[in-house]
Motif scaffolding. Structure first.
Motif, PDB file in Angstrom:
ATOM      1  N   SER A  23       6.754   7.966  -2.293  1.00  0.00           N
ATOM      2  CA  SER A  23       5.835   7.091  -3.012  1.00  0.00           C
ATOM      3  C   SER A  23       5.665   7.599  -4.444  1.00  0.00           C
ATOM      4  O   SER A  23       5.682   8.812  -4.680  1.00  0.00           O
ATOM      5  CB  SER A  23       4.486   7.152  -2.272  1.00  0.00           C
ATOM      6  OG  SER A  23       3.748   5.988  -2.441  1.00  0.00           O
ATOM      7  N   PRO A  24       5.506   6.692  -5.411  1.00  0.00           N
ATOM      8  CA  PRO A  24       5.317   7.157  -6.782  1.00  0.00           C
ATOM      9  C   PRO A  24       4.047   8.003  -6.894  1.00  0.00           C
ATOM     10  O   PRO A  24       3.002   7.623  -6.389  1.00  0.00           O
ATOM     11  CB  PRO A  24       5.189   5.864  -7.585  1.00  0.00           C
ATOM     12  CG  PRO A  24       4.807   4.813  -6.587  1.00  0.00           C
ATOM     13  CD  PRO A  24       5.423   5.235  -5.292  1.00  0.00           C
ATOM     14  N   MET A  25       4.176   9.153  -7.552  1.00  0.00           N
ATOM     15  CA  MET A  25       3.007  10.030  -7.697  1.00  0.00           C
ATOM     16  C   MET A  25       2.951  10.642  -9.087  1.00  0.00           C
ATOM     17  O   MET A  25       3.798  11.479  -9.444  1.00  0.00           O
ATOM     18  CB  MET A  25       3.033  11.126  -6.623  1.00  0.00           C
ATOM     19  CG  MET A  25       2.548  10.622  -5.277  1.00  0.00           C
ATOM     20  SD  MET A  25       2.578  11.887  -4.020  1.00  0.00           S
ATOM     21  CE  MET A  25       4.327  12.009  -3.696  1.00  0.00           C
ATOM     22  N   GLY A  26       1.939  10.206  -9.861  1.00  0.00           N
ATOM     23  CA  GLY A  26       1.742  10.710 -11.217  1.00  0.00           C
ATOM     24  C   GLY A  26       1.519  12.213 -11.192  1.00  0.00           C
ATOM     25  O   GLY A  26       0.746  12.723 -10.390  1.00  0.00           O
ATOM     26  N   GLU A  57       7.120   8.337 -10.778  1.00  0.00           N
ATOM     27  CA  GLU A  57       5.703   8.028 -10.991  1.00  0.00           C
ATOM     28  C   GLU A  57       5.478   6.858 -11.950  1.00  0.00           C
ATOM     29  O   GLU A  57       6.346   6.514 -12.765  1.00  0.00           O
ATOM     30  CB  GLU A  57       5.003   9.256 -11.555  1.00  0.00           C
ATOM     31  CG  GLU A  57       5.437   9.651 -12.970  1.00  0.00           C
ATOM     32  CD  GLU A  57       4.854  10.989 -13.390  1.00  0.00           C
ATOM     33  OE1 GLU A  57       5.365  12.030 -12.944  1.00  0.00           O
ATOM     34  OE2 GLU A  57       3.881  10.994 -14.165  1.00  0.00           O
ATOM     35  N   ALA A  58       4.273   6.297 -11.869  1.00  0.00           N
ATOM     36  CA  ALA A  58       3.868   5.227 -12.770  1.00  0.00           C
ATOM     37  C   ALA A  58       4.216   5.619 -14.205  1.00  0.00           C
ATOM     38  O   ALA A  58       3.773   6.645 -14.707  1.00  0.00           O
ATOM     39  CB  ALA A  58       2.368   4.988 -12.635  1.00  0.00           C
ATOM     40  N   GLN A 101       8.595   3.203 -11.346  1.00  0.00           N
ATOM     41  CA  GLN A 101       7.476   2.269 -11.309  1.00  0.00           C
ATOM     42  C   GLN A 101       6.991   2.016 -12.738  1.00  0.00           C
ATOM     43  O   GLN A 101       6.576   2.955 -13.430  1.00  0.00           O
ATOM     44  CB  GLN A 101       6.342   2.871 -10.481  1.00  0.00           C
ATOM     45  CG  GLN A 101       5.230   1.883 -10.199  1.00  0.00           C
ATOM     46  CD  GLN A 101       4.072   2.512  -9.458  1.00  0.00           C
ATOM     47  OE1 GLN A 101       3.553   3.543  -9.890  1.00  0.00           O
ATOM     48  NE2 GLN A 101       3.644   1.914  -8.368  1.00  0.00           N
ATOM     49  N   HIS A 177       4.047  -2.116 -10.972  1.00  0.00           N
ATOM     50  CA  HIS A 177       2.737  -1.685 -10.467  1.00  0.00           C
ATOM     51  C   HIS A 177       1.711  -2.798 -10.706  1.00  0.00           C
ATOM     52  O   HIS A 177       1.313  -3.057 -11.829  1.00  0.00           O
ATOM     53  CB  HIS A 177       2.314  -0.416 -11.205  1.00  0.00           C
ATOM     54  CG  HIS A 177       1.286   0.407 -10.483  1.00  0.00           C
ATOM     55  ND1 HIS A 177       0.398  -0.126  -9.581  1.00  0.00           N
ATOM     56  CD2 HIS A 177       1.020   1.734 -10.534  1.00  0.00           C
ATOM     57  CE1 HIS A 177      -0.380   0.845  -9.101  1.00  0.00           C
ATOM     58  NE2 HIS A 177      -0.016   1.989  -9.662  1.00  0.00           N
ATOM     59  N   SER A 264      -0.247  -1.440  -0.653  1.00  0.00           N
ATOM     60  CA  SER A 264      -1.328  -0.479  -0.852  1.00  0.00           C
ATOM     61  C   SER A 264      -2.636  -1.271  -0.824  1.00  0.00           C
ATOM     62  O   SER A 264      -2.656  -2.439  -0.406  1.00  0.00           O
ATOM     63  CB  SER A 264      -1.121   0.247  -2.186  1.00  0.00           C
ATOM     64  OG  SER A 264      -2.020   1.311  -2.333  1.00  0.00           O
ATOM     65  N   LEU A 301      -1.526   7.481   4.544  1.00  0.00           N
ATOM     66  CA  LEU A 301      -1.779   8.315   5.721  1.00  0.00           C
ATOM     67  C   LEU A 301      -0.777   8.088   6.850  1.00  0.00           C
ATOM     68  O   LEU A 301      -1.161   7.944   8.005  1.00  0.00           O
ATOM     69  CB  LEU A 301      -3.221   8.152   6.200  1.00  0.00           C
ATOM     70  CG  LEU A 301      -4.263   8.881   5.322  1.00  0.00           C
ATOM     71  CD1 LEU A 301      -5.649   8.756   5.927  1.00  0.00           C
ATOM     72  CD2 LEU A 301      -3.906  10.355   5.122  1.00  0.00           C
ATOM     73  N   ALA A 321       6.690   4.606   3.042  1.00  0.00           N
ATOM     74  CA  ALA A 321       6.453   5.360   1.803  1.00  0.00           C
ATOM     75  C   ALA A 321       5.477   6.496   2.093  1.00  0.00           C
ATOM     76  O   ALA A 321       4.423   6.282   2.711  1.00  0.00           O
ATOM     77  CB  ALA A 321       5.889   4.428   0.730  1.00  0.00           C
ATOM     78  N   LEU A 322       5.873   7.685   1.667  1.00  0.00           N
ATOM     79  CA  LEU A 322       5.050   8.871   1.898  1.00  0.00           C
ATOM     80  C   LEU A 322       4.634   9.464   0.563  1.00  0.00           C
ATOM     81  O   LEU A 322       5.476   9.678  -0.310  1.00  0.00           O
ATOM     82  CB  LEU A 322       5.838   9.937   2.668  1.00  0.00           C
ATOM     83  CG  LEU A 322       6.387   9.563   4.047  1.00  0.00           C
ATOM     84  CD1 LEU A 322       7.292  10.665   4.557  1.00  0.00           C
ATOM     85  CD2 LEU A 322       5.244   9.322   5.024  1.00  0.00           C
ATOM     86  N   GLY A 323       3.341   9.708   0.412  1.00  0.00           N
ATOM     87  CA  GLY A 323       2.836  10.315  -0.816  1.00  0.00           C
ATOM     88  C   GLY A 323       2.500  11.775  -0.606  1.00  0.00           C
ATOM     89  O   GLY A 323       3.361  12.661  -0.658  1.00  0.00           O
ATOM     90  N   ARG A 324       1.229  12.019  -0.309  1.00  0.00           N
ATOM     91  CA  ARG A 324       0.753  13.410  -0.227  1.00  0.00           C
ATOM     92  C   ARG A 324       1.519  14.245   0.772  1.00  0.00           C
ATOM     93  O   ARG A 324       1.706  15.448   0.556  1.00  0.00           O
ATOM     94  CB  ARG A 324      -0.745  13.403   0.112  1.00  0.00           C
ATOM     95  CG  ARG A 324      -1.585  12.895  -1.046  1.00  0.00           C
ATOM     96  CD  ARG A 324      -2.955  12.468  -0.603  1.00  0.00           C
ATOM     97  NE  ARG A 324      -2.909  11.261   0.214  1.00  0.00           N
ATOM     98  CZ  ARG A 324      -3.985  10.674   0.719  1.00  0.00           C
ATOM     99  NH1 ARG A 324      -5.178  11.178   0.489  1.00  0.00           N
ATOM    100  NH2 ARG A 324      -3.877   9.576   1.445  1.00  0.00           N
ATOM    101  N   LEU A 327       4.333  15.966  -0.837  1.00  0.00           N
ATOM    102  CA  LEU A 327       3.969  17.111  -1.689  1.00  0.00           C
ATOM    103  C   LEU A 327       3.694  18.331  -0.820  1.00  0.00           C
ATOM    104  O   LEU A 327       4.047  19.460  -1.159  1.00  0.00           O
ATOM    105  CB  LEU A 327       2.719  16.789  -2.515  1.00  0.00           C
ATOM    106  CG  LEU A 327       2.797  15.592  -3.462  1.00  0.00           C
ATOM    107  CD1 LEU A 327       1.501  15.461  -4.259  1.00  0.00           C
ATOM    108  CD2 LEU A 327       3.983  15.704  -4.403  1.00  0.00           C
TER     109      LEU A 327
END
Ligand SMILES: Cc1cc2nc3c(=O)[nH]c(=O)nc-3n(C[C@H](O)[C@H](O)[C@H](O)COP(=O)(O)O)c2cc1C
Length: 369
Positions: A23-26, A57-58, A101, A177, A264, A301, A321-324, A327
């Motif tokens: 997942s996009p992550m700033g 990321e954005a 993104q 976005h 989202s 989640l 899509a996986l974000g945290r 990381l």
């Protein structure tokens, strides 16, 4: 190939090796919009993670489109030049298809970076005046200027210019976005758009500018390359954007050539009442997929390989899509493949970390492919 999670698929001419998307992550680590050594590490790490898709990321389309001074941008030659070697590195070492993104932060912009708690920076202290659909501020942030016709034309052109730069850089897919209370969501949500012209009021009017942006980018983006959108499926607030609106918006995006939607939610207003639990946004991806037929990415989640596989098996989404989690555990796809009994890409430099090669037999056949 046994699982859906590790099954390949295709969007337009892009072959994608599996259903895992970073997942996009700033990262709030750009300088004057230019990526640097942090991004080399971060994106390189994600590129070798085994995920099939990596969304950068954005990325702001002009200086005012940034949320903070640390955001990535793609409006000048220096930013394009800074991205080139990082993308080249990711392609050389990794297996992920790389997307970007494109973003305008709208009325929320001009704040400090995330770990400085996103405090508003007024124009006189080095910030700027945000742009919004209307002139109502997000609480405790700078008052935006309601966009006029000149702003709209300039922003459309900035999206197109960034699209052309992304194409020159060899970006394989784009994502617009439209979520999280940023500019395009400002237009969509009745809670942040009180305009009385053709860009406010009815759903059709509120969708008009985001759809104009999508269409302009799609025209500038090569036909054979996929393009998606991230939406906030609902506002979680009374009088706000609804899932029915999201279905209507997705249908309109589809008609313009949208290939996937990431479902989202939230971000428009701070009084949102979100019930956060594992997979809490999956029902949105499921409903949008069922009612439009578009390829959806579920996000939010999703942390466990079997949970991810289950979502795909039930036909609730096409992409996870996986974000945290990525990381926290950038080797999640390797671990998921191991848990689900799959083999897949991982770099040869690291092949001896695989559990099948920990017996000391250096000549054991590589499981890499
Ligand atoms: C550090 C961080 C930065 C983020 N930046 C973005 C971003 O640039 N664009 C975006 O659409 N979402 C962004 N998000 C949201 C994530 O992409 C994702 O939707 C959210 O974290 C929920 O998924 P998760 O539970 O797997 O983390 C960000 C989230 C985190 C944690």
């Amino acid at each position: 190939m046994n699982t859906k999670l590790f099954s390949p698929f295709r969007l337009r001419d892009l072959d994608i090796p599996n259903r895992i998307m970073v997942s996009p992550m700033g990262q709030y680590s750009a300088v004057d919009g230019c990526v640097g050594d942090w991004h080399m590490m971060h994106l390189g790490n994600m590129a070798i993670s085994g995920a099939g898709m990596l969304v950068i990321e954005a990325t702001a389309i002009n200086p005012v489109a940034r949320l903070s001074h640390g955001d990535c941008g793609l409006w000048n030659d220096a930013q394009e030049a800074a991205l080139a070697p990082i993308l080249e590195f990711c392609r050389r070492v990794g297996g992920a298809r790389i997307g970007m993104q494109l973003w305008h932060a709208g009325r929320k912009s001009s704040v400090t970076v995330a770990w400085e708690r996103q405090q508003a920076i007024p124009p006189e202290a080095g910030g700027w005046t945000p742009l919004g659909a209307d002139d109502r501020p997000y609480p405790r942030r700078n008052t935006p200027k309601a966009m006029d016709a000149d702003d709209r034309q300039r922003i459309l052109q900035d999206y197109v210019d960034a699209t052309e730069r992304a194409n020159r850089l060899g970006i394989e897919f784009l994502e617009l976005h439209c979520a999280h209370g940023y500019l395009l969501h400002n237009f969509l949500s009745p809670l942040t758009n009180n305009r009385t012209d053709e860009f406010g009021g009815s759903l059709e009017n509120r969708m008009r500018f985001p759809l104009e942006v999508f269409a302009a980018i799609r025209r500038a983006w090569p036909e054979h390359k996929p393009m998606g959108a991230r939406i906030s499926s609902i506002d979680w607030a009374s009088g706000g954007w609804t899932i029915e609106d999201s279905v209507a918006f997705t249908k309109a995006l589809q008609a313009l050539g949208c290939d996937y939607v990431t479902a989202s939610s939230g971000g428009a207003v701070p009084e949102q009442a979100i019930t956060v639990e594992p997979g809490y946004q999956v029902p949105f991806a499921e409903r949008i997929r069922r009612e439009t037929g578009i390829c959806t990415a579920a996000v939010g989640l999703i942390t466990e390989p079997r949970q991810a596989e289950d979502i795909l098996q039930k036909g609730q989404a096409d992409i996870i899509a996986l974000g945290r989690r990525m990381l926290w555990d950038p080797r999640w796809p390797w671990h998921a493949a191991s848990e689900l009994g799959e083999e897949f890409f991982y770099p040869k430099q690291y092949e001896r970390s695989h559990p099948s090669m920990q017996g000391g037999d250096f000549l054991a056949p590589a499981r890499n492919k």
